[in-house]
Design a protein around this motif. Structure first.
Motif, PDB file in Angstrom:
ATOM      1  N   MET A   1       0.856  -1.179   0.000  1.00  0.00           N
ATOM      2  CA  MET A   1       0.000   0.000   0.000  1.00  0.00           C
ATOM      3  C   MET A   1       0.898   1.237   0.000  1.00  0.00           C
ATOM      4  SD  MET A   1      -3.570   0.957   0.837  1.00  0.00           S
ATOM      5  CE  MET A   1      -3.968  -0.734   0.833  1.00  0.00           C
ATOM      6  N   SER A   2       0.604   2.145  -0.867  1.00  0.00           N
ATOM      7  CA  SER A   2       1.374   3.379  -1.012  1.00  0.00           C
ATOM      8  C   SER A   2       1.078   4.330   0.148  1.00  0.00           C
ATOM      9  CB  SER A   2       0.994   4.049  -2.339  1.00  0.00           C
ATOM     10  OG  SER A   2       1.395   5.391  -2.367  1.00  0.00           O
ATOM     11  N   THR A   3       2.064   5.157   0.502  1.00  0.00           N
ATOM     12  CA  THR A   3       1.844   6.164   1.545  1.00  0.00           C
ATOM     13  C   THR A   3       0.928   7.280   1.048  1.00  0.00           C
ATOM     14  OG1 THR A   3       3.844   7.356   0.890  1.00  0.00           O
ATOM     15  CG2 THR A   3       4.058   5.724   2.675  1.00  0.00           C
ATOM     16  N   ALA A   4       0.656   7.312  -0.246  1.00  0.00           N
ATOM     17  CA  ALA A   4      -0.230   8.335  -0.813  1.00  0.00           C
ATOM     18  C   ALA A   4      -1.679   7.871  -0.858  1.00  0.00           C
ATOM     19  CB  ALA A   4       0.235   8.711  -2.225  1.00  0.00           C
ATOM     20  N   THR A   5      -1.922   6.620  -0.403  1.00  0.00           N
ATOM     21  CA  THR A   5      -3.292   6.108  -0.424  1.00  0.00           C
ATOM     22  C   THR A   5      -3.757   5.758   0.986  1.00  0.00           C
ATOM     23  OG1 THR A   5      -2.550   3.843  -0.845  1.00  0.00           O
ATOM     24  CG2 THR A   5      -3.101   5.182  -2.784  1.00  0.00           C
ATOM     25  N   THR A   6      -5.057   5.725   1.141  1.00  0.00           N
ATOM     26  CA  THR A   6      -5.670   5.372   2.420  1.00  0.00           C
ATOM     27  C   THR A   6      -5.689   3.851   2.578  1.00  0.00           C
ATOM     28  OG1 THR A   6      -7.912   5.201   1.523  1.00  0.00           O
ATOM     29  CG2 THR A   6      -7.186   7.398   2.263  1.00  0.00           C
ATOM     30  N   ASP A   7      -6.141   3.387   3.724  1.00  0.00           N
ATOM     31  CA  ASP A   7      -6.241   1.951   3.982  1.00  0.00           C
ATOM     32  C   ASP A   7      -7.199   1.250   3.015  1.00  0.00           C
ATOM     33  OD1 ASP A   7      -4.457   2.199   6.078  1.00  0.00           O
ATOM     34  OD2 ASP A   7      -6.014   2.207   7.626  1.00  0.00           O
ATOM     35  N   ILE A   8      -8.128   1.999   2.428  1.00  0.00           N
ATOM     36  CA  ILE A   8      -9.064   1.381   1.479  1.00  0.00           C
ATOM     37  C   ILE A   8      -8.675   1.663   0.030  1.00  0.00           C
ATOM     38  CG2 ILE A   8     -10.985   1.220   3.112  1.00  0.00           C
ATOM     39  CD1 ILE A   8     -12.185   3.738   1.792  1.00  0.00           C
ATOM     40  N   GLY A   9      -7.444   2.153  -0.179  1.00  0.00           N
ATOM     41  CA  GLY A   9      -6.894   2.283  -1.515  1.00  0.00           C
ATOM     42  C   GLY A   9      -7.256   3.542  -2.281  1.00  0.00           C
ATOM     43  N   LEU A  10      -7.753   4.550  -1.600  1.00  0.00           N
ATOM     44  CA  LEU A  10      -8.071   5.828  -2.245  1.00  0.00           C
ATOM     45  C   LEU A  10      -6.949   6.817  -1.995  1.00  0.00           C
ATOM     46  CD1 LEU A  10     -11.824   6.057  -1.206  1.00  0.00           C
ATOM     47  CD2 LEU A  10     -10.927   5.434  -3.461  1.00  0.00           C
ATOM     48  N   GLU A  11      -6.796   7.782  -2.886  1.00  0.00           N
ATOM     49  CA  GLU A  11      -5.778   8.816  -2.712  1.00  0.00           C
ATOM     50  C   GLU A  11      -6.076   9.631  -1.449  1.00  0.00           C
ATOM     51  OE1 GLU A  11      -2.984   9.324  -4.580  1.00  0.00           O
ATOM     52  OE2 GLU A  11      -3.565   7.495  -5.642  1.00  0.00           O
ATOM     53  N   LYS A  12      -5.063   9.837  -0.622  1.00  0.00           N
ATOM     54  CA  LYS A  12      -5.251  10.570   0.636  1.00  0.00           C
ATOM     55  C   LYS A  12      -5.718  12.003   0.406  1.00  0.00           C
ATOM     56  CE  LYS A  12      -2.249   7.936   3.680  1.00  0.00           C
ATOM     57  NZ  LYS A  12      -1.017   7.916   4.468  1.00  0.00           N
ATOM     58  N   ILE A 119     -25.724  19.581  -0.823  1.00  0.00           N
ATOM     59  CA  ILE A 119     -24.424  19.128  -0.314  1.00  0.00           C
ATOM     60  C   ILE A 119     -24.145  17.699  -0.791  1.00  0.00           C
ATOM     61  CG2 ILE A 119     -23.038  18.649   1.750  1.00  0.00           C
ATOM     62  CD1 ILE A 119     -24.917  20.692   3.207  1.00  0.00           C
ATOM     63  N   GLU A 120     -25.158  16.866  -0.755  1.00  0.00           N
ATOM     64  CA  GLU A 120     -24.983  15.474  -1.177  1.00  0.00           C
ATOM     65  C   GLU A 120     -24.577  15.383  -2.644  1.00  0.00           C
ATOM     66  OE1 GLU A 120     -28.148  13.748   2.090  1.00  0.00           O
ATOM     67  OE2 GLU A 120     -28.828  14.147   0.041  1.00  0.00           O
ATOM     68  N   ARG A 121     -25.114  16.241  -3.474  1.00  0.00           N
ATOM     69  CA  ARG A 121     -24.708  16.237  -4.882  1.00  0.00           C
ATOM     70  C   ARG A 121     -23.241  16.628  -5.034  1.00  0.00           C
ATOM     71  NH1 ARG A 121     -30.388  18.603  -6.905  1.00  0.00           N
ATOM     72  NH2 ARG A 121     -31.382  16.582  -7.300  1.00  0.00           N
ATOM     73  N   GLU A 122     -22.776  17.557  -4.200  1.00  0.00           N
ATOM     74  CA  GLU A 122     -21.350  17.925  -4.220  1.00  0.00           C
ATOM     75  C   GLU A 122     -20.491  16.733  -3.795  1.00  0.00           C
ATOM     76  OE1 GLU A 122     -20.703  21.354  -1.752  1.00  0.00           O
ATOM     77  OE2 GLU A 122     -22.196  22.552  -2.821  1.00  0.00           O
ATOM     78  N   VAL A 123     -20.919  16.057  -2.734  1.00  0.00           N
ATOM     79  CA  VAL A 123     -20.190  14.882  -2.260  1.00  0.00           C
ATOM     80  C   VAL A 123     -20.186  13.801  -3.342  1.00  0.00           C
ATOM     81  CG1 VAL A 123     -20.181  12.992  -0.568  1.00  0.00           C
ATOM     82  CG2 VAL A 123     -20.638  15.331   0.196  1.00  0.00           C
ATOM     83  N   ALA A 124     -21.337  13.562  -3.947  1.00  0.00           N
ATOM     84  CA  ALA A 124     -21.448  12.525  -4.985  1.00  0.00           C
ATOM     85  C   ALA A 124     -20.556  12.834  -6.186  1.00  0.00           C
ATOM     86  CB  ALA A 124     -22.899  12.360  -5.424  1.00  0.00           C
ATOM     87  N   ALA A 125     -20.469  14.103  -6.547  1.00  0.00           N
ATOM     88  CA  ALA A 125     -19.625  14.487  -7.681  1.00  0.00           C
ATOM     89  C   ALA A 125     -18.164  14.166  -7.388  1.00  0.00           C
ATOM     90  CB  ALA A 125     -19.801  15.970  -8.003  1.00  0.00           C
ATOM     91  N   VAL A 126     -17.709  14.511  -6.194  1.00  0.00           N
ATOM     92  CA  VAL A 126     -16.314  14.247  -5.830  1.00  0.00           C
ATOM     93  C   VAL A 126     -16.076  12.748  -5.680  1.00  0.00           C
ATOM     94  CG1 VAL A 126     -14.533  14.589  -4.061  1.00  0.00           C
ATOM     95  CG2 VAL A 126     -15.988  16.500  -4.748  1.00  0.00           C
ATOM     96  N   SER A 127     -16.984  12.055  -4.994  1.00  0.00           N
ATOM     97  CA  SER A 127     -16.775  10.618  -4.785  1.00  0.00           C
ATOM     98  C   SER A 127     -16.787   9.857  -6.104  1.00  0.00           C
ATOM     99  CB  SER A 127     -17.794  10.044  -3.802  1.00  0.00           C
ATOM    100  OG  SER A 127     -19.110  10.149  -4.293  1.00  0.00           O
ATOM    101  N   SER A 128     -17.615  10.272  -7.034  1.00  0.00           N
ATOM    102  CA  SER A 128     -17.650   9.641  -8.355  1.00  0.00           C
ATOM    103  C   SER A 128     -16.353   9.905  -9.108  1.00  0.00           C
ATOM    104  CB  SER A 128     -18.850  10.167  -9.144  1.00  0.00           C
ATOM    105  OG  SER A 128     -18.883   9.608 -10.428  1.00  0.00           O
ATOM    106  N   GLU A 129     -15.896  11.139  -9.041  1.00  0.00           N
ATOM    107  CA  GLU A 129     -14.675  11.548  -9.744  1.00  0.00           C
ATOM    108  C   GLU A 129     -13.445  10.778  -9.264  1.00  0.00           C
ATOM    109  OE1 GLU A 129     -11.989  15.547  -9.687  1.00  0.00           O
ATOM    110  OE2 GLU A 129     -14.131  15.826 -10.109  1.00  0.00           O
ATOM    111  N   VAL A 130     -13.382  10.491  -7.962  1.00  0.00           N
ATOM    112  CA  VAL A 130     -12.192   9.834  -7.408  1.00  0.00           C
ATOM    113  C   VAL A 130     -12.356   8.321  -7.294  1.00  0.00           C
ATOM    114  CG1 VAL A 130     -11.491  11.923  -6.186  1.00  0.00           C
ATOM    115  CG2 VAL A 130     -12.815  10.181  -4.966  1.00  0.00           C
ATOM    116  N   GLY A 131     -13.494   7.796  -7.743  1.00  0.00           N
ATOM    117  CA  GLY A 131     -13.702   6.354  -7.722  1.00  0.00           C
ATOM    118  C   GLY A 131     -14.030   5.780  -6.366  1.00  0.00           C
ATOM    119  N   ASP A 132     -14.601   6.599  -5.483  1.00  0.00           N
ATOM    120  CA  ASP A 132     -15.012   6.131  -4.157  1.00  0.00           C
ATOM    121  C   ASP A 132     -16.449   5.628  -4.246  1.00  0.00           C
ATOM    122  OD1 ASP A 132     -15.774   5.701  -1.554  1.00  0.00           O
ATOM    123  OD2 ASP A 132     -15.134   7.661  -0.809  1.00  0.00           O
ATOM    124  N   ASP A 133     -16.584   4.378  -4.658  1.00  0.00           N
ATOM    125  CA  ASP A 133     -17.908   3.794  -4.857  1.00  0.00           C
ATOM    126  C   ASP A 133     -18.697   3.663  -3.561  1.00  0.00           C
ATOM    127  OD1 ASP A 133     -17.375   3.534  -7.599  1.00  0.00           O
ATOM    128  OD2 ASP A 133     -16.461   1.558  -7.305  1.00  0.00           O
TER     129      ASP A 133
END
Length: 158
Positions: A1-12, A119-133
């Motif tokens: 696991m890279s130091t640039a990623t979280t424990d679940i594999g997303l970019e920090k 707010i949820e639409r803002e969160v959904a846009a970011v989570s979709s963009e970064v692949g946080d399913d």
């Protein structure tokens, strides 16, 4: 696991941005919860029995979502906001005190739901963009449920 990623594999870096948006959502939910709880306690008039039950459904659901959002922030590796003073400072939903008029309470519920959806639409846009399913699935479910509630409470007002 890279130091640039979280424990679940997303970019920090992007996870931190997402956690900040989730904390803003958490703050808004806390104010929405308290407002609706107050409406439940203070509702009066000929719509009392109907709205008393509906407001209880709303605040019970909000309490579940508050916990889910906080746990998602923790899953991303960050700390959920947990001081009410911070919630008041960060929330886009204003605190409503001592309101018991049926129409006014429902209008505040609608306004609160619309703020949460925004707010949820803002969160959904970011989570979709970064692949946080995980976050995206959670939040898009909230949006779908709340859009239906907006329609229903608008129908009530008409």
């Amino acid at each position: 696991m890279s130091t640039a990623t979280t424990d679940i594999g997303l970019e920090k870096k992007t996870s931190k941005e997402l956690a900040q948006k989730l904390n803003a959502l958490l703050a808004a939910y806390q104010l929405f919860y308290m407002n609706v709880r107050g409406f439940h306690w203070n509702i009066r008039g000929d719509k009392f029995f109907t709205l008393h039950v509906k407001f209880e459904e709303l605040y019970t659901d909000a309490l579940t979502k508050i916990d889910e959002i906080a746990e998602r922030i923790l899953t991303l590796g960050f700390t959920p906001t947990h001081a009410f003073s911070d919630y008041i400072e960060q929330s886009t939903i204003e605190e409503i005190k001592n309101e018991g008029k049926d129409i006014v309470c429902v209008q505040h519920v609608l306004s609160g739901l619309q703020s949460l959806i925004e707010i949820e639409r803002e969160v959904a846009a970011v989570s979709s963009e970064v692949g946080d399913d995980g976050t995206n699935d959670l939040i898009t479910t909230y949006i779908r449920e709340q859009e239906k509630l907006v329609w229903m409470y608008n129908a009530y007002l008409k």
